[in-house]
Design a protein around this motif. Structure first.
Motif, short mmCIF file in Angstrom:
data_model
loop_
_atom_site.label_atom_id
_atom_site.label_comp_id
_atom_site.label_asym_id
_atom_site.label_seq_id
_atom_site.Cartn_x
_atom_site.Cartn_y
_atom_site.Cartn_z
N GLY A 181 0.94 -0.65 -0.33
CA GLY A 181 0.47 0.08 0.15
C GLY A 181 0.75 1.31 -0.11
O GLY A 181 2.05 1.19 -0.07
N PRO A 182 0.17 2.62 -0.13
CA PRO A 182 0.47 3.91 0.16
C PRO A 182 1.72 3.82 0.89
O PRO A 182 2.76 5.07 1.24
N ASP A 183 1.43 3.45 2.07
CA ASP A 183 2.83 3.12 3.56
C ASP A 183 3.61 1.91 3.89
O ASP A 183 4.40 2.50 4.55
N GLY A 184 3.71 1.81 2.65
CA GLY A 184 4.41 0.67 2.20
C GLY A 184 4.06 -0.70 3.18
O GLY A 184 5.07 -2.27 3.07
N ARG A 185 3.30 -1.14 3.89
CA ARG A 185 2.81 -2.53 3.79
C ARG A 185 2.06 -3.14 2.88
O ARG A 185 1.31 -2.44 2.30
N CYS A 186 2.17 -4.57 3.49
CA CYS A 186 1.53 -5.31 2.62
C CYS A 186 -0.22 -5.09 2.70
O CYS A 186 -0.40 -5.42 3.87
N VAL A 187 -0.79 -5.12 1.77
CA VAL A 187 -2.13 -4.86 1.92
C VAL A 187 -2.90 -5.96 1.29
O VAL A 187 -4.15 -6.42 1.08
N GLY A 188 -2.01 -6.85 0.69
CA GLY A 188 -2.51 -8.43 -0.41
C GLY A 188 -1.57 -8.86 -0.38
O GLY A 188 0.00 -8.75 -1.86
N MET A 189 -1.88 -10.02 -2.37
CA MET A 189 -1.48 -9.98 -3.43
C MET A 189 -2.23 -10.63 -4.60
O MET A 189 -3.69 -10.74 -4.60
N LEU A 190 -1.19 -10.70 -5.34
CA LEU A 190 -2.51 -10.82 -6.68
C LEU A 190 -1.52 -12.33 -7.52
O LEU A 190 -0.24 -12.73 -7.93
N ASP A 191 -1.92 -13.36 -7.74
CA ASP A 191 -2.28 -14.60 -8.20
C ASP A 191 -2.21 -15.17 -8.98
O ASP A 191 -3.92 -14.76 -9.73
N LEU A 192 -1.89 -15.92 -10.29
CA LEU A 192 -2.19 -15.97 -11.52
C LEU A 192 -2.25 -16.87 -11.37
O LEU A 192 -1.09 -18.39 -11.44
N THR A 193 -3.25 -18.75 -11.65
CA THR A 193 -3.73 -19.56 -11.51
C THR A 193 -3.91 -20.35 -12.33
O THR A 193 -5.20 -20.27 -13.32
N GLY A 194 -3.16 -21.57 -12.98
CA GLY A 194 -3.64 -22.71 -14.08
C GLY A 194 -3.96 -23.83 -13.69
O GLY A 194 -3.03 -24.07 -12.65
N ILE A 195 -5.04 -24.61 -14.12
CA ILE A 195 -4.98 -26.14 -13.57
C ILE A 195 -4.90 -27.31 -14.62
O ILE A 195 -5.57 -26.66 -16.05
N ASP A 196 -4.40 -27.82 -14.64
CA ASP A 196 -3.70 -28.73 -15.15
C ASP A 196 -3.02 -28.21 -16.44
O ASP A 196 -2.67 -28.45 -17.79
N ALA A 197 -2.23 -27.26 -16.58
CA ALA A 197 -1.85 -26.01 -17.10
C ALA A 197 -0.42 -26.47 -17.30
O ALA A 197 0.12 -26.81 -17.31
N ALA A 198 0.02 -26.03 -19.36
CA ALA A 198 1.93 -25.50 -19.28
C ALA A 198 2.10 -25.44 -18.48
O ALA A 198 1.60 -23.73 -17.63
N GLU A 199 3.26 -25.13 -17.58
CA GLU A 199 3.92 -24.44 -16.80
C GLU A 199 4.59 -22.98 -17.90
O GLU A 199 5.40 -23.23 -18.48
N ARG A 200 4.02 -21.91 -17.00
CA ARG A 200 5.04 -20.58 -17.96
C ARG A 200 5.04 -19.50 -16.44
O ARG A 200 5.27 -19.02 -16.21
N PRO A 201 6.65 -19.57 -16.34
CA PRO A 201 7.31 -19.40 -15.16
C PRO A 201 7.40 -17.43 -15.47
O PRO A 201 7.76 -16.56 -14.80
#
Length: 375
Positions: A181-201
């Motif tokens: 966040g704007p004060d430098g504290r962690c406010v959450g996270m963003l995730d991209l998930t696949g199911i039985d999907a090819a590896e995409r590092p």
């Protein structure tokens, strides 16, 4: 998938399984045991060990528990601003990953799902199980995932199949990045998930960029009279790589993004108390307001830091701080842009770039020979 790619994918899964046996069954260090073929996921081993300390066991069933309704109402209210700031980014991500069988999940700082977007197959219970609003996806609840690990390690991560702690979760592949966040504290996270999907590092790079866009949007929600967009001399100002500092009418900092805190270390103390603009720059701060109020095109000026370094600075009055929206681009152009950036970061070493992206050198050359990304 060609034979070489298939062999590489199988070798990767074998490596993961070997690391699991070493850490979870033999109680040894994966790094020590895999000398000669060093396992790169040291943070994964730390996460596995935390899960074992919680009393979790890999073969245990995963409940995927949703918070009680009265608890989630409070969580929803507390994260309304995060969800609002992230929604345009999630929509853009949904278009970018539409053909990859991955989707986006947004959580708060405790790993509770507050939004999800993208091509989610609602007929697949494995997809619906992890995209329900109010679901607790913390490390303590569902073991090692990109969500729990990103929040615990406070760094972007990539996680593939058996690198998840619970055996039940080995169908997932995911990239995650923490949100500050704007004060430098962690406010959450963003995730991209696949199911039985090819590896995409390479999705780790994409999710990191998207997280930066969300952080910038959050920063600009802070009350302010002036926005300073910062970057090093010679760098273009006007995109999500800029440092962003919000000031009130008296020159007090009301918020900043991660890039600004890296460029101007004095901003790091904002989490512990008020910081004034005079503590950031070795010059009077009032002229920055005057520059923002002048008519005509905004002007980038150089400002000195107290360290002796100098930054390019674009002062913008409130209401004019958001950059113009970017046009939508095809996924192919996004892929080519990511590859070009990886090659540039490896200083032209195509083999190193290919290794970082998890693709073959031939694929790098083939993609780069295609039409340049649209502007």
């Amino acid at each position: 998938m060609n034979l070489a790619a298939t062999a590489a994918a199988e070798a990767r899964l074998d490596q993961i399984e070997r690391a699991r046996r070493v850490v979870m069954d033999e109680q040894r260090s994966a790094t020590d045991a895999l000398v000669g073929h060093w396992y790169e996921g040291a943070w994964i081993e730390r996460s596995w060990r935390r899960c074992l300390e919680y009393g979790l066991r890999p073969a245990d069933p995963v409940g995927f528990d949703v918070l009680p309704a009265q608890v989630f109402v409070r969580v929803e209210e507390a994260n309304h601003q995060l969800v609002t700031a992230a929604r345009p980014v999630l929509e853009s991500l949904g278009r970018a990953i539409a053909s990859t069988r991955y989707f986006a999940i947004l959580t708060n700082e405790d790993g509770v799902v507050v939004d999800a977007h993208g091509p989610i197959d609602r007929s697949d219970r494995r997809a619906t199980a992890i995209t329900r609003i109010g679901l607790d996806l913390s490390e303590r609840s569902v073991g090692t995932t990109a969500i729990g690990a990103a929040l615990a390690e406070l760094q972007p991560v990539w996680l593939h199949r058996g690198e998840h702690f619970f055996q039940q979760n080995d169908c997932y592949s995911c990239a995650g990045a923490p949100l500050f966040g704007p004060d430098g504290r962690c406010v959450g996270m963003l995730d991209l998930t696949g199911i039985d999907a090819a590896e995409r590092p390479e999705l780790k790079h994409l999710v990191t960029q998207a997280a930066r866009s969300i952080e910038n949007a959050l920063t600009l929600t802070r009350p302010h009279r002036l926005v300073l967009r910062l970057n090093w001399p010679g760098r273009m100002i006007g995109d999500d790589d800029d440092g962003i500092v919000c000031l009130d009418r008296d020159g007090w900092v009301t918020g900043s993004n991660a890039a600004a805190r890296q460029m101007v270390p004095a901003l790091a103390s904002a989490a512990h108390g008020a910081v004034h603009c005079s503590e950031l720059f070795a010059q009077p701060w009032e002229p920055l307001f005057d520059l923002a109020c002048t008519s005509g095109e905004p002007e980038v000026v150089e400002v000195p830091l107290w360290s002796g370094l100098r930054l390019g600075c674009l002062p913008q009055p409130a209401g004019h701080a958001r950059p113009a929206p970017r046009p939508h681009v095809p996924l192919r152009d996004v892929e080519i842009a990511l590859i070009r950036k990886a090659v540039a970061e490896s200083r032209g070493n195509v083999m190193e770039a290919a290794r970082a992206l998890g693709i073959s050198r031939a694929t790098v050359y083939r993609k780069l020979s295609q039409k340049a990304p649209q502007k």
